[in-house]
Design an enzyme around this catalytic site. Sequence first.
Site, PDB file in Angstrom:
ATOM      1  N   ASP A   9       0.949  -0.838  -0.039  1.00 56.02           N
ATOM      2  CA  ASP A   9      -0.020  -0.077  -0.152  1.00 56.02           C
ATOM      3  C   ASP A   9       0.956   1.158   0.027  1.00 56.02           C
ATOM      4  O   ASP A   9       2.273   1.042  -0.086  1.00 56.02           O
ATOM      5  CB  ASP A   9      -0.860   0.064   1.207  1.00 56.02           C
ATOM      6  CG  ASP A   9      -1.823   1.142   1.066  1.00 56.02           C
ATOM      7  OD1 ASP A   9      -2.422   1.492   0.290  1.00 56.02           O
ATOM      8  OD2 ASP A   9      -1.953   1.909   2.181  1.00 56.02           O
ATOM      9  N   SER A  10       0.492   2.140  -0.055  1.00 55.46           N
ATOM     10  CA  SER A  10       1.206   3.861   0.150  1.00 55.46           C
ATOM     11  C   SER A  10       1.565   3.878   1.665  1.00 55.46           C
ATOM     12  O   SER A  10       2.626   4.623   1.756  1.00 55.46           O
ATOM     13  CB  SER A  10       0.434   4.728  -0.528  1.00 55.46           C
ATOM     14  OG  SER A  10      -0.973   4.845   0.385  1.00 55.46           O
ATOM     15  N   TYR A  41      -1.335   7.947  -2.845  1.00 53.92           N
ATOM     16  CA  TYR A  41      -1.571   7.730  -4.287  1.00 53.92           C
ATOM     17  C   TYR A  41      -2.777   8.336  -4.722  1.00 53.92           C
ATOM     18  O   TYR A  41      -2.896   8.391  -6.036  1.00 53.92           O
ATOM     19  CB  TYR A  41      -1.639   6.072  -4.248  1.00 53.92           C
ATOM     20  CG  TYR A  41      -0.412   5.200  -4.166  1.00 53.92           C
ATOM     21  CD1 TYR A  41       0.749   6.021  -4.074  1.00 53.92           C
ATOM     22  CD2 TYR A  41      -0.612   3.947  -4.172  1.00 53.92           C
ATOM     23  CE1 TYR A  41       2.067   5.071  -3.800  1.00 53.92           C
ATOM     24  CE2 TYR A  41       0.705   3.109  -4.224  1.00 53.92           C
ATOM     25  CZ  TYR A  41       1.920   3.588  -4.125  1.00 53.92           C
ATOM     26  OH  TYR A  41       2.978   2.978  -3.810  1.00 53.92           O
ATOM     27  N   GLY A  42      -3.884   8.527  -3.985  1.00 53.68           N
ATOM     28  CA  GLY A  42      -5.131   8.695  -4.402  1.00 53.68           C
ATOM     29  C   GLY A  42      -5.437  10.150  -4.919  1.00 53.68           C
ATOM     30  O   GLY A  42      -6.344  10.096  -5.645  1.00 53.68           O
ATOM     31  N   CYS A  72      -4.127  -1.988  -1.766  1.00 50.93           N
ATOM     32  CA  CYS A  72      -4.073  -0.652  -2.118  1.00 50.93           C
ATOM     33  C   CYS A  72      -5.275  -0.646  -3.221  1.00 50.93           C
ATOM     34  O   CYS A  72      -5.022  -1.030  -4.352  1.00 50.93           O
ATOM     35  CB  CYS A  72      -3.131  -0.026  -2.677  1.00 50.93           C
ATOM     36  SG  CYS A  72      -3.252   1.560  -3.263  1.00 50.93           S
ATOM     37  N   ASN A  73      -6.537   0.100  -3.047  1.00 49.87           N
ATOM     38  CA  ASN A  73      -7.604   0.116  -3.962  1.00 49.87           C
ATOM     39  C   ASN A  73      -7.091   0.986  -5.167  1.00 49.87           C
ATOM     40  O   ASN A  73      -7.768   0.686  -6.240  1.00 49.87           O
ATOM     41  CB  ASN A  73      -8.664   0.700  -3.436  1.00 49.87           C
ATOM     42  CG  ASN A  73      -9.478  -0.280  -2.313  1.00 49.87           C
ATOM     43  OD1 ASN A  73     -10.278  -0.918  -2.617  1.00 49.87           O
ATOM     44  ND2 ASN A  73      -8.890  -0.192  -1.102  1.00 49.87           N
ATOM     45  N   THR A  74      -6.339   2.135  -4.857  1.00 48.53           N
ATOM     46  CA  THR A  74      -6.188   2.812  -5.968  1.00 48.53           C
ATOM     47  C   THR A  74      -5.299   2.184  -6.933  1.00 48.53           C
ATOM     48  O   THR A  74      -5.423   2.195  -8.259  1.00 48.53           O
ATOM     49  CB  THR A  74      -5.244   4.184  -5.412  1.00 48.53           C
ATOM     50  OG1 THR A  74      -5.981   4.799  -4.414  1.00 48.53           O
ATOM     51  CG2 THR A  74      -5.034   5.296  -6.377  1.00 48.53           C
ATOM     52  N   GLU A 147      -3.118   9.289   8.104  1.00 43.66           N
ATOM     53  CA  GLU A 147      -1.647   8.956   8.188  1.00 43.66           C
ATOM     54  C   GLU A 147      -0.955  10.149   9.036  1.00 43.66           C
ATOM     55  O   GLU A 147      -0.219  10.731   8.829  1.00 43.66           O
ATOM     56  CB  GLU A 147      -1.111   9.285   6.772  1.00 43.66           C
ATOM     57  CG  GLU A 147      -1.277   7.878   5.922  1.00 43.66           C
ATOM     58  CD  GLU A 147      -0.208   6.729   6.273  1.00 43.66           C
ATOM     59  OE1 GLU A 147       0.850   7.026   6.524  1.00 43.66           O
ATOM     60  OE2 GLU A 147      -0.648   5.488   5.767  1.00 43.66           O
ATOM     61  N   CYS A 179     -10.971   2.144   0.135  1.00 40.97           N
ATOM     62  CA  CYS A 179      -9.425   2.684   0.417  1.00 40.97           C
ATOM     63  C   CYS A 179      -9.223   1.954   1.543  1.00 40.97           C
ATOM     64  O   CYS A 179      -9.968   1.867   2.592  1.00 40.97           O
ATOM     65  CB  CYS A 179      -9.480   4.098   0.405  1.00 40.97           C
ATOM     66  SG  CYS A 179      -7.820   4.449   0.992  1.00 40.97           S
ATOM     67  N   HIS A 181      -7.137   2.595   3.775  1.00 44.63           N
ATOM     68  CA  HIS A 181      -7.271   3.388   5.131  1.00 44.63           C
ATOM     69  C   HIS A 181      -8.375   3.469   5.701  1.00 44.63           C
ATOM     70  O   HIS A 181      -8.468   3.529   7.037  1.00 44.63           O
ATOM     71  CB  HIS A 181      -6.601   4.846   4.616  1.00 44.63           C
ATOM     72  CG  HIS A 181      -5.035   4.744   4.343  1.00 44.63           C
ATOM     73  ND1 HIS A 181      -4.578   4.469   3.408  1.00 44.63           N
ATOM     74  CD2 HIS A 181      -4.167   5.199   5.102  1.00 44.63           C
ATOM     75  CE1 HIS A 181      -3.348   4.591   3.296  1.00 44.63           C
ATOM     76  NE2 HIS A 181      -2.865   5.324   4.522  1.00 44.63           N
TER      77      HIS A 181
HETATM   78  N1  DGL Z   1      -4.513   3.009   0.792  1.00 43.41           N
HETATM   79  C1  DGL Z   1      -4.645   3.074  -0.634  1.00 43.41           C
HETATM   80  C2  DGL Z   1      -6.084   2.761  -1.259  1.00 43.41           C
HETATM   81  O1  DGL Z   1      -6.680   1.745  -0.857  1.00 43.41           O
HETATM   82  C3  DGL Z   1      -4.073   4.346  -0.972  1.00 43.41           C
HETATM   83  C4  DGL Z   1      -4.565   5.674  -0.415  1.00 43.41           C
HETATM   84  C5  DGL Z   1      -3.650   6.830  -1.084  1.00 43.41           C
HETATM   85  O2  DGL Z   1      -2.572   6.728  -0.749  1.00 43.41           O
HETATM   86  O3  DGL Z   1      -4.286   7.649  -1.348  1.00 43.41           O
HETATM   87  O4  DGL Z   1      -6.420   3.306  -2.166  1.00 43.41           O
END
Ligand code: DGL
Length: 267
Positions: A9-10, A41-42, A72-74, A147, A179, A181
């Site tokens: 993940d990020s 990442y988002g 990580c969904n992104t 975060e 996401c 997070h």
């Molecule tokens: N936790 C990640 C996701 O599921 C990335 C979140 C991010 O870095 O913006 O999309």
Amino acid sequence: MSIRVGLFDSGVGGLTVFKRVAKLYPHFSFIYLADTARIPYGSKNLNEIRKIAKEIVSWFNMQNIDVLLVACNTTNSIALDIINNNLNIPVYGLIESVSLMVEDDRIGVLATPSTVKSNAYTKAILDFNPKAFVIEQPCPGFVSNIEVDYINVDKLRTLAIEYLTPLLKAEVESIILGCSHYPLIIPLLSELIPSKVNLIDPAVALSFKLESFLGAKIIDPNKREYLTNSKFYVTSDPDKFAIRSKNWLNICPEVELVSLRNKACVS
Ligand code: DGL
């Protein structure tokens, strides 16, 4: 020989997937990579995410893993093809796993702006249930407020009300936490939605899907046993990641700094 499971993940978000899966398979080894140098990442564009995905795959190709979980969904929404095409091992994503398991017809999705822009959740849900109504809500403020070393609940509550309002107005029956997070703030989100609305953590569906590959689950009798076989890597600030992880894992893990850049990239 113990199975080696990779996840990435990020940042700390993927720990929600790690915890869910590692607790069920404490006898396997887990390799968690957080690309902290490039979080979030988002808010990144498609090309940036796809480039990052190539670098992540290159790194995991050197880790001798048996299976990769895209925590990580992104990245899942934008670059799953890159990951699949460049790894010779099974790859499991959150979006495909959860879309198969949503039973309601009116579905809300909370996700990063890049994930929402990709429309990946809507496509995956409609593939399985063409009758479904799906509304996706970008949540640009969540990751940066999760975060942190100390969570400001009031700030997160204000954001959560803003992001949940359109979904509740649309009378969704389920809300997918799109996401990794966001499951970290389930207690707060639960306070703000009617009890009849289901909050869905895709990691639960992923852990079910994994059973076909990893075999029968073992419920960790000693709640922390799963941490002993796990290694954590980051691309910046190992100490910060260790401190933040403590909020979610209850221990400060040992964290190693790695570089994903300047490696021969896969195509
Ligand atoms: N936790 C990640 C996701 O599921 C990335 C979140 C991010 O870095 O913006 O999309």
